[in-house]
Design an enzyme around this catalytic site. Structure first.
Site, short mmCIF file in Angstrom:
data_model
loop_
_atom_site.label_atom_id
_atom_site.label_comp_id
_atom_site.label_asym_id
_atom_site.label_seq_id
_atom_site.Cartn_x
_atom_site.Cartn_y
_atom_site.Cartn_z
N ASN A 10 -1.64 -2.56 4.02
CA ASN A 10 -2.28 -1.43 3.56
C ASN A 10 -1.35 -0.50 3.81
O ASN A 10 -0.86 0.02 4.75
CB ASN A 10 -3.67 -1.02 4.47
CG ASN A 10 -4.27 0.28 3.99
OD1 ASN A 10 -3.88 0.83 3.00
ND2 ASN A 10 -5.21 0.75 5.00
N LYS A 12 -1.28 2.54 2.56
CA LYS A 12 -2.04 3.91 2.62
C LYS A 12 -1.25 4.96 1.84
O LYS A 12 -1.08 4.54 0.69
CB LYS A 12 -1.81 4.24 4.19
CG LYS A 12 -2.58 3.20 5.30
CD LYS A 12 -2.70 3.67 6.61
CE LYS A 12 -3.43 2.62 7.34
NZ LYS A 12 -3.80 3.00 8.67
N HIS A 95 -12.39 1.93 4.82
CA HIS A 95 -11.44 2.03 5.98
C HIS A 95 -11.79 3.15 6.75
O HIS A 95 -12.27 4.42 6.23
CB HIS A 95 -9.93 2.32 5.39
CG HIS A 95 -8.92 2.17 6.41
ND1 HIS A 95 -8.67 3.30 7.16
CD2 HIS A 95 -8.04 1.20 6.62
CE1 HIS A 95 -7.60 2.91 7.85
NE2 HIS A 95 -7.34 1.77 7.73
N GLU A 97 -10.04 5.55 7.69
CA GLU A 97 -9.49 6.78 7.38
C GLU A 97 -10.57 7.64 6.24
O GLU A 97 -10.62 8.74 6.18
CB GLU A 97 -8.13 6.78 6.85
CG GLU A 97 -7.23 6.49 8.03
CD GLU A 97 -5.79 5.57 7.98
OE1 GLU A 97 -5.67 5.31 6.81
OE2 GLU A 97 -5.47 5.28 9.07
N GLU A 167 -11.35 -3.13 12.41
CA GLU A 167 -10.16 -2.28 13.04
C GLU A 167 -10.48 -1.26 13.71
O GLU A 167 -11.29 -0.07 13.45
CB GLU A 167 -9.59 -1.63 11.46
CG GLU A 167 -9.06 -2.58 10.50
CD GLU A 167 -7.98 -1.70 9.72
OE1 GLU A 167 -6.97 -2.57 9.47
OE2 GLU A 167 -8.19 -0.61 9.43
N GLY A 173 -2.38 2.81 13.92
CA GLY A 173 -1.21 3.43 13.88
C GLY A 173 -0.80 4.27 15.31
O GLY A 173 -0.21 4.92 15.47
N SER A 213 -2.26 -1.73 14.65
CA SER A 213 -0.86 -2.06 15.15
C SER A 213 -0.58 -3.52 15.23
O SER A 213 -0.01 -4.13 16.21
CB SER A 213 -1.00 -1.53 16.49
OG SER A 213 -1.05 0.18 16.43
N GLY A 234 -1.18 -2.09 8.30
CA GLY A 234 -0.84 -0.89 8.08
C GLY A 234 0.93 -0.43 8.07
O GLY A 234 1.61 -1.06 7.24
#
Ligand SMILES: O=C[C@H](O)COP(=O)(O)O
Length: 249
Positions: A10, A12, A95, A97, A167, A173, A213, A234
């Protein structure tokens, strides 16, 4: 049942179109693993050049979002037919985010999942708890709710083909990976939830990824767990290390 692993990057909001093509050229030779479905999830503006750059390879392209209407006055949104026409096979939906920064609800995610199926795009539907929810001991209740709403009106035949990405938000992250046991526990719980909604066959077929991660050092241990069918990656998907993650064994 042996489920084929699916390992998706991903990207992003990273990579301009020209940077994206360079990254694909770097990663192409590194992500050769026939035992794994390899997916690059890329920003909308990178889709066309990345699909072109991936032609003739084992790499499928995912969008990172999609709108649930067919077309019309929705400034800034991307329609499912646009993705199909551009050669997209998967779409990452819900997601954390998108949920946290753009207010997407599980109901929105459900509408997008249904629309993706209408157009033959495979959804990668994300779920996951915050640190606060984990500390309150409500992780599984929260995720079960996200999964149940996200799958409303999705048929068993459709569910069998889709992907759920677990996730934990606290691991995204942050460099703080869930232990393989923590990730397995929740992925197993998601599979049990799918079995309750549908049946055992559907639960055994659906693929469940872990994300948060994931890196070249922890991928093999995570992907060895019984209910973890790959990863949604990510930061490490933007580096040559992604090749090591795809070729984790
Ligand atoms: O979709 C991917 C996840 O948000 C994980 O991101 P990360 O690997 O940078 O922690």
């Amino acid at each position: 049942m042996a489920r084929k692993k699916i390992i998706a990057g991903n990207w992003k909001m990273n990579m301009t179109p020209s940077e994206a093509v360079k990254l694909v050229e770097t990663l192409k030779p590194l992500v050769q693993n026939d035992e794994v479905d390899v997916v690059f999830g890329v920003p909308a503006i990178d889709i066309v050049p990345v699909v072109e750059a991936c032609k003739g390879t084992n790499i499928a392209v995912a969008a990172e979002n999609m709108y649930f209407e067919e077309k019309g006055a929705y400034t800034g949104e991307i329609a499912p037919a646009m993705l199909v026409d551009a050669g997209v096979k998967y779409v990452i939906l819900g997601h954390s985010e998108r949920r946290d920064y753009f207010g997407e609800t599980s109901e929105d995610v459900n509408k997008k999942v249904l629309k993706a199926f209408e157009h033959g795009i495979t959804p990668i539907m994300c779920c996951g708890e915050s640190l606060e929810q984990r500390e309150q001991g409500i992780t599984m209740d929260w995720i079960r709710q996200q999964v149940k709403v996200g799958l409303q009106n999705v048929t068993a035949e459709q569910a069998k083909t889709m992907v759920i990405a677990y996730e934990p938000i606290w691991a995204i992250g942050t460099g703080k990976t869930a232990t393989s046991e923590q990730a397995q526990e929740i992925c197993k719980g998601i599979r049990e939830c799918v079995a309750e909604i549908y049946d055992t066959d559907t639960a055994e077929a659906i693929r469940i990824q872990y994300g948060g991660s994931v890196n070249a050092g922890n991928a093999a241990e995570l992907f060895a767990m019984a209910d973890i069918d790959g990863g949604l990656v990510g930061g490490a998907s933007l580096k040559p290390d992604f090749g090591k993650i795809v070729c984790y064994k």
